[in-house]
Each structure stands twice: as C-alpha cells, then as structure tokens.
Design an enzyme around this catalytic site. Structure first.
Site, PDB file in Angstrom:
ATOM      1  N   SER A 138     -27.371 -35.635  43.959  1.00 44.31           N
ATOM      2  CA  SER A 138     -27.422 -34.830  42.241  1.00 44.31           C
ATOM      3  C   SER A 138     -26.759 -33.321  42.481  1.00 44.31           C
ATOM      4  O   SER A 138     -26.302 -32.826  43.727  1.00 44.31           O
ATOM      5  CB  SER A 138     -28.741 -34.655  42.339  1.00 44.31           C
ATOM      6  OG  SER A 138     -29.007 -33.666  41.053  1.00 44.31           O
ATOM      7  N   TYR A 151     -37.665 -31.310  43.427  1.00 45.46           N
ATOM      8  CA  TYR A 151     -36.940 -32.428  43.759  1.00 45.46           C
ATOM      9  C   TYR A 151     -35.495 -31.658  44.375  1.00 45.46           C
ATOM     10  O   TYR A 151     -34.460 -32.938  44.427  1.00 45.46           O
ATOM     11  CB  TYR A 151     -36.910 -32.563  42.026  1.00 45.46           C
ATOM     12  CG  TYR A 151     -35.509 -33.687  41.457  1.00 45.46           C
ATOM     13  CD1 TYR A 151     -35.476 -34.817  41.876  1.00 45.46           C
ATOM     14  CD2 TYR A 151     -34.472 -32.928  40.615  1.00 45.46           C
ATOM     15  CE1 TYR A 151     -34.518 -35.815  41.718  1.00 45.46           C
ATOM     16  CE2 TYR A 151     -32.603 -33.814  40.449  1.00 45.46           C
ATOM     17  CZ  TYR A 151     -33.204 -35.140  41.164  1.00 45.46           C
ATOM     18  OH  TYR A 151     -32.372 -35.943  40.718  1.00 45.46           O
TER      19      TYR A 151
END
Ligand code: NDP
Ligand code: 8X3
Length: 250
Positions: A138, A151
C-alpha cells in the site's frame, strides 16, 4: 505452458479483479477467502474460461492455512504465481485511542497471514527454482498518515518482508514484487469503518483507482520477460498526490 495462480482475498475487490483478469489469459486459479459463497459465485462465472479451485480459510489460522493448501488437487498443486492480497485496515484512530482488537486483526491478517501462506508455498518454488510472488502492499507502506499508525505499520512490514523475500529468494530465480496502491474503491473502507456512513464518503469527489486498474498492473507485472522483475510499484489515482493530499474538487 499453462500457469497456476494462488490468490488470497479473492472474494472481493482487488483479489477478485485479479482473478477475472487472469481468467482472460487462461491462467489456472486457486481462489481463497473466508466467504465461500462469494468464491463459489466467482468460480461459477469463470469456470468456462479456466480451471478454478476455491479454498476457504482464515489466513490468521495457521493450521487452517496449511491444511487448505495441502488439500489442493494434483492439477492445482504447482503454484507459479502467488498473489498475497488478503488484508484490510481495521479502524482509523489516534494511537492512544486505538482498539487492541483492530491492531490484532491488522497485524495477524496483513502480516502474519501473508507469512503463513508464503511459508507453505515458497518451498515448492525454491525446489523448482522458479516462481513469482506479488505482495499487495500500500502507499500506507511507504508513508505514515495521521491515525494510520498500525495499518501503516502492517504495510511497512509487507514492504520489508517483500524486500527480504527478494534477497533470500534471489539465488532461486524467484521474482518478488510489491504493488503499492493508493486509494482503491473496493469494500476496503466498509471493512475499515465497520459499515459506518464515513465509508460512503471516502471515494466521493474524485475518481479513485478501481480494482481492475490494479489487476491490469498485476497482469503486466507477471508477463514481463524472464530477465525483468518489477520489484516495487507505487500507484495513485491522478487526484491523489500522497496519503493526505487528495483533490476532491473534480
Ligand atoms: P476488500 O475488503 O474488498 O478485500 C479484502 C479481501 O481480503 C477479501 O477478499 C477478504 O475475503 C480477504 N480477507 C480479509 N481478511 C481475511 C482473513 N482473515 N482471511 C482470509 N482472507 C481475508 O479490500 P481490497 O480489495 O481493497 O484489499 C485487498 C488488499 O489491498 C489488502 O491487502 C489491502 O490492504 C490492499 N490495499 C487496498 C487499498 C484500497 O484503497 N482499497 C489500497 C492499498 C492497498 P473474506 O472476507 O472473504 O475473507
Ligand atoms: C489503502 C490506502 O490510504 O487508505 O491501503 O491507507 S489508505
């Protein structure tokens, strides 16, 4: 020769789009996820294009991971392409207000789950001295944004694991790559915000990446010549410059 791809998180979003893209190119598919009925629907849609086998397991459960992969029928056992995609964000909270169950979910699924699946599949790749591993990281693995803390940590770990895999698997000719998207319109925000209305606004006011955009990039990555390895790729929607700079005026 026909290749076999093993895709985690194939029941939704990016993983499902990769399954559809690969099916257009006659790649045999092993589709994994917890929602078996979703996987069966996808299998029913793709089975006229290619062979499909579904595996139902939670990547957090290492025994289940090992058992599921060991159960593969002979014709699906040789994995040429591993797509480590299963994962999600859980919550968006200041570090001192974060929920331990959200932290556990992100580290257990995004990091440890990826490791468990890789642990079972890599040995057959080293033995054959071939294979291609694509980890879906990501932009959150490249930079940290406010309230992204755990995250972002999980995706930074994916970045580090990808680099480590590339180094350790270098003698075996195995390609290892991380594809790192910015905002992609999938079920991601519904999961992150647990169905809260905030999720509806995340992709409004600009054109977010679509799961199919990532699937095309993954297909491009796996079809480069033998001597070419796309090692690390960062992709944003045009409206996004980094995790916090998003032009929502379009
Ligand atoms: P979705 O929520 O649409 O898909 C997530 C997939 O992961 C589902 O198929 C889900 O299947 C699977 N999954 C989640 N938890 C588990 C688990 N415990 N065990 C097995 N499978 C699991 O989100 P995306 O498609 O967007 O996300 C896919 C990947 O892309 C993730 O790693 C995410 O971090 C990454 N990513 C997403 C971005 C975005 O903006 N959407 C941007 C950058 C990266 P099931 O629930 O059936 O188990
Ligand atoms: C998903 C992108 O910005 O929501 O990994 O973290 S972001």
């Amino acid at each position: 020769m026909k290749k076999t791809a093993f895709i985690t998180g194939a029941s939704s979003g990016i993983g499902r789009a990769i399954a559809y893209e690969f099916s257009k190119h006659d790649i045999r598919l092993v589709l994994c996820g917890r929602r078996q009925e979703r996987l069966q629907e996808i299998e029913a849609e793709l089975v006229n294009r290619t062979e499909v086998h579904t595996l139902n397991f939670d990547v957090r459960d290492k025994e289940a991971v090992f058992k599921a992969i060991e159960s593969l029928p002979e014709e699906f056992r040789t994995i040429d392409i591993l797509i480590n995609n299963a994962g999600n964000a859980h919550g968006l909270d200041l570090i001192h207000e974060g929920k331990i169950e959200d932290w556990d979910a992100m580290m257990d699924i995004n990091v440890k789950g990826l490791l468990y699946v890789s642990k079972v599949i890599i040995p057959q790749m080293t033995e054959r001295q071939s294979g291609h591993i694509i980890n879906i990281g990501s932009s959150a693995g490249k930079e940290v944004y406010p309230k992204g803390n755990v995250y972002c940590a999980s995706k930074h770990a994916v970045d580090a694991i990808t680099q480590g895999m590339r180094i350790d698997l270098n003698p075996y000719g195995i390609k290892v790559c991380a594809i790192n998207p910015g905002l992609v319109e999938t079920e991601f925000s519904k999961v992150r915000f647990k169905g809260d209305a905030i999720a509806d606004g995340i992709y409004k006011g600009y054109k977010a990446l679509q799961a199919e955009d990532i699937a095309e990039i993954v297909y491009f990555t796996i079809t480069r010549p033998a001597h070419v390895n796309i090692a690390d790729l960062l992709v944003f929607p045009t409206a996004q410059a980094n995790s916090v700079t998003i032009n929502k005026s379009q």
